[in-house]
Design a protein around this motif. Structure first.
Motif, short mmCIF file in Angstrom:
data_model
loop_
_atom_site.label_atom_id
_atom_site.label_comp_id
_atom_site.label_asym_id
_atom_site.label_seq_id
_atom_site.Cartn_x
_atom_site.Cartn_y
_atom_site.Cartn_z
N LYS A 55 47.18 -53.52 12.61
CA LYS A 55 46.46 -53.80 11.38
C LYS A 55 45.32 -52.81 11.19
N GLN A 67 46.63 -49.41 10.14
CA GLN A 67 47.11 -49.40 8.76
C GLN A 67 45.98 -49.46 7.74
N LEU A 119 55.16 -48.28 11.86
CA LEU A 119 54.18 -47.34 11.32
C LEU A 119 54.86 -46.17 10.62
N GLN A 126 50.62 -42.59 9.88
CA GLN A 126 49.88 -43.55 10.69
C GLN A 126 50.10 -43.29 12.18
#
Length: 341
Positions: free
Chosen positions: A26, A29, A52, A56
């Protein structure tokens, strides 16, 4: 400012990689200005990274660590016998300057011992302290320390805690002169033991601190002070008691609202108000105690933290990294604390 880096102990905590990785993903992201180093067993980490994007994934590094500091390990055992643990590696990355902060939900005693051994304390600080924020009756928050790093504290250490807490409150809230208070069994000068009374005198003689005297336990939540100082024994009990009460209130509201059709209808009408109350007292959002006084940033998450709670601990690390908290404490020590020596 270039991207900052946060090291995460993926193997720590009661629930281990599944919860910690969910929080880590989290953070990856939602925060594009940070790099993350995941310390732990590669086979437990890599499968979770499949969700991902390539961009990322480029902002994280996985460092394989063979060993895990278990929740039941004695601190001395973790220090001497688990030199390849994920917890130790995360702290070492801070010491080496490869990470700006680290976060762990692992064994508290081991984390304190390893951080103290590897990072050392700042000049003028005898012992680090665990500090976290607590809600108050106003929209302000109060910083409480120590939360369990040192159960026995001298008056001088309590004074050092006040200096560090003042720096933290000032940087986080923007208040240039946060109110600092000592937790005591009464507000009168005659109350308290010799340790607290002498600490009170050290605070009163200090320059550059907005010391307001003693506060009692119920004052922690009434916006009497911005920083409340106590020893780790008392502070940990106060923290755990308040978290237990918050959970009681939340669970009781849920139970009462589901008793019958009428209460369920009333709960739906009152849902916005109930959500506001829940967000104010939910312990998850206050997860993440900072180990102040070290030459680096170490954040301790609750061992039984949910993914959401651990995410808040990561946010705490990111905030302190941006603010360069250890540097600000060092500067404050030079202008306030060392004058008392």
């Amino acid at each position: 400012m270039s991207d900052l880096t946060i090291a995460l102990d993926i193997m720590g905590g009661d629930h281990g990689p599944p919860v910690i990785l969910t929080a880590a993903l989290k953070a990856i992201q939602l925060h594009s200005d940070f790099h993350f180093i995941l310390c732990g067993q590669r086979q437990a980490i890599e499968p979770a990274l499949a969700i991902l994007t390539a961009q990322q994934r480029s902002r994280l590094t996985v460092i394989h660590c063979d060993e895990v500091v278990e929740m039941g390990d004695a601190p001395a055992h973790a220090l001497r016998n688990k030199k390849s643990s994920s917890m130790r590696k995360a702290i070492e990355l801070v010491e080496e300057g490869k990470a700006d902060a680290c976060v762990s939900a692992g064994n508290t005693g081991a984390l304190l011992t390893l951080a103290y051994y590897i990072l050392k304390t700042l000049p003028g600080i005898d012992r680090p302290a665990l500090i976290s924020v607590m809600p108050t009756t106003s929209h302000h928050k109060v910083f409480l320390l120590d939360l369990g790093a040192n159960v026995n504290c001298t008056s001088e250490i309590l004074f050092q805690y006040g200096v560090m807490g003042s720096v933290m409150a000032s940087q986080v809230t923007g208040n240039a002169s946060p109110r600092v208070a000592l937790l005591n069994v009464g507000e009168e000068d005659i109350k308290g033991n010799a340790q607290v009374k002498y600490a009170d005198q050290l605070f009163r003689n200090a320059k550059g601190l907005n010391y307001i005297g003693y506060v009692e336990g119920d004052d922690i939540f009434t916006d009497h002070a911005d920083v409340v100082v106590t020893d780790g024994f008392t502070g940990n009990i106060a923290l755990k008691s308040s978290e237990g009460l918050a959970k009681l209130v939340i669970n009781e509201v849920k139970r009462q609202s589901q008793m019958n059709l009428m209460t369920r209808l009333m709960a739906r009408i009152a849902l916005p108000l109930l959500k506001t109350i829940y967000n104010r007292v939910n312990p998850d959002q206050y997860n993440g105690a900072s180990l102040l006084g070290l030459r680096g940033i170490v954040i301790k998450s609750h061992g039984n933290a949910s993914a959401e709670a651990f995410y808040y601990a990561i946010c705490q690390a990111m905030q302190e990294a941006k603010m360069r908290i250890p540097e600000k404490i060092k500067s404050k020590i030079e202008t306030v604390l060392l004058e008392q020596l």
